[in-house]
Design a protein around this motif. Structure first.
Motif, short mmCIF file in Angstrom:
data_model
loop_
_atom_site.label_atom_id
_atom_site.label_comp_id
_atom_site.label_asym_id
_atom_site.label_seq_id
_atom_site.Cartn_x
_atom_site.Cartn_y
_atom_site.Cartn_z
N THR A 43 0.84 -1.19 0.00
CA THR A 43 0.00 0.00 0.00
C THR A 43 0.88 1.24 0.00
O THR A 43 2.11 1.17 0.07
N TRP A 44 0.24 2.40 -0.04
CA TRP A 44 0.96 3.67 -0.06
C TRP A 44 0.16 4.69 0.72
O TRP A 44 -0.98 4.42 1.14
N GLU A 46 -1.76 8.32 1.08
CA GLU A 46 -2.48 9.32 0.30
C GLU A 46 -2.87 10.47 1.21
O GLU A 46 -3.26 10.26 2.36
N HIS A 52 -2.20 12.19 5.97
CA HIS A 52 -1.75 11.04 5.20
C HIS A 52 -2.43 9.77 5.72
O HIS A 52 -2.29 9.42 6.89
N CYS A 54 -3.77 5.56 4.69
CA CYS A 54 -3.40 4.39 3.90
C CYS A 54 -4.28 4.27 2.67
O CYS A 54 -5.49 4.54 2.73
N SER A 55 -3.70 3.82 1.58
CA SER A 55 -4.45 3.64 0.34
C SER A 55 -5.51 2.56 0.45
O SER A 55 -6.39 2.46 -0.40
N CYS A 56 -5.46 1.73 1.52
CA CYS A 56 -6.47 0.69 1.70
C CYS A 56 -7.83 1.26 2.06
O CYS A 56 -8.85 0.57 1.98
N GLY A 57 -7.87 2.54 2.48
CA GLY A 57 -9.12 3.19 2.79
C GLY A 57 -9.58 3.07 4.23
O GLY A 57 -10.57 3.69 4.63
N GLY A 65 0.10 2.45 4.90
CA GLY A 65 1.11 2.55 3.86
C GLY A 65 2.19 1.51 3.94
O GLY A 65 3.23 1.64 3.29
N SER A 69 -1.23 -4.80 -0.65
CA SER A 69 -2.35 -4.07 -1.24
C SER A 69 -3.36 -4.99 -1.90
O SER A 69 -4.42 -4.53 -2.33
N ARG A 91 3.59 2.66 -9.62
CA ARG A 91 3.17 3.18 -8.32
C ARG A 91 4.41 3.57 -7.53
O ARG A 91 4.87 2.86 -6.64
N ALA A 94 4.54 3.33 -3.59
CA ALA A 94 4.18 2.08 -2.90
C ALA A 94 5.27 1.65 -1.94
O ALA A 94 6.47 1.81 -2.20
#
Length: 220
Positions: A43-44, A46, A52, A54-57, A65, A69, A91, A94
């Motif tokens: 993940t990364w 955002e 900031h 986590c891209s997982c939501g 992050g 993912s 990405r 990532a």
């Protein structure tokens, strides 16, 4: 041997060099090319309303992050520098995850026990492999694969119950987050012992388990 940059006040332990600004793409490629480690993007982070996440939501993500993912992450891992470059070009932010149970396992202990164990290893003339220091205050010692099978019995032979020590082995099916991956606002994973030509050949868990178990016993 671990790199002493600066001493942490009151501990005598090594302060890890700052690694901010290091390219994730370039570092992932070097891990594959120079160390022959499998790598996989995770993940990364955002920016959401200036924060900031986590891209997982998941707003309450335990490792923002810094985790896989996708469910099939293990099958996506590669030891090819060319493929790694292509992955991170798609990405660039990532995280870098290193699957365990392949070219290495990792023995995870609390930070305080880890630094105590490193000092003891140095006195005993033992050379550890690479060791990471994570923002959640764990140290992960890279050892030869197979440690997850050996370590419980080795700990018992030393007179400890495995369940009594905060010492775990990361083997097949899991991973470590590699520097300079960031855990959200908590900071980045860093090297307590950097990968160098001197530690290219990893130690067997049997060589390190005694100082690690002793340090964990002291740290209880």
């Amino acid at each position: 041997m671990f790199i002493v940059e600066e001493t942490i006040p009151g501990t005598g332990a090594a302060q890890i060099p700052n690694q901010r600004g290091t390219s994730l793409l370039g570092t992932a490629v070097r891990y594959a090319e120079e160390r022959h480690w499998d790598v996989v993007p995770g993940t990364w982070l955002e920016a959401v309303d200036g924060v900031h996440r986590c891209s997982c939501g998941d707003a309450a993500c335990a490792a923002p992050g810094a985790h896989p993912s996708r469910p099939d992450w293990a099958s996506q891992a590669t030891g090819s520098a060319t493929v790694a470059r292509r992955m991170w070009q798609k990405r660039p932010t990532a995280s870098i995850l290193l699957p365990t149970g392949r070219t290495f396992d990792a023995v995870s202990v609390p930070e305080t026990a880890g630094f105590l164990a490193l000092a003891r290893m140095e006195r005993l003339g033992l050379t550890p492999g690479p060791v990471t220091l994570t923002p959640d205050r764990r140290m992960e010692f890279f050892v030869l694969p197979g440690a997850s099978v050996k370590v419980p019995d080795l700990v018992r032979r030393l007179g400890w119950s495995p369940s009594s020590l905060d010492l775990t082995v990361l083997g097949e099916g899991t991973y470590v987050a590699a520097p300079p991956t960031r855990f959200g606002f908590r900071g980045a994973v860093q090297w307590a012992c950097r990968p160098t030509p001197a530690n290219r050949w990893l130690p067997d868990a049997e060589e390190l388990v005694s100082p690690l178990a002793y340090a964990c016993g002291r740290d209880r």
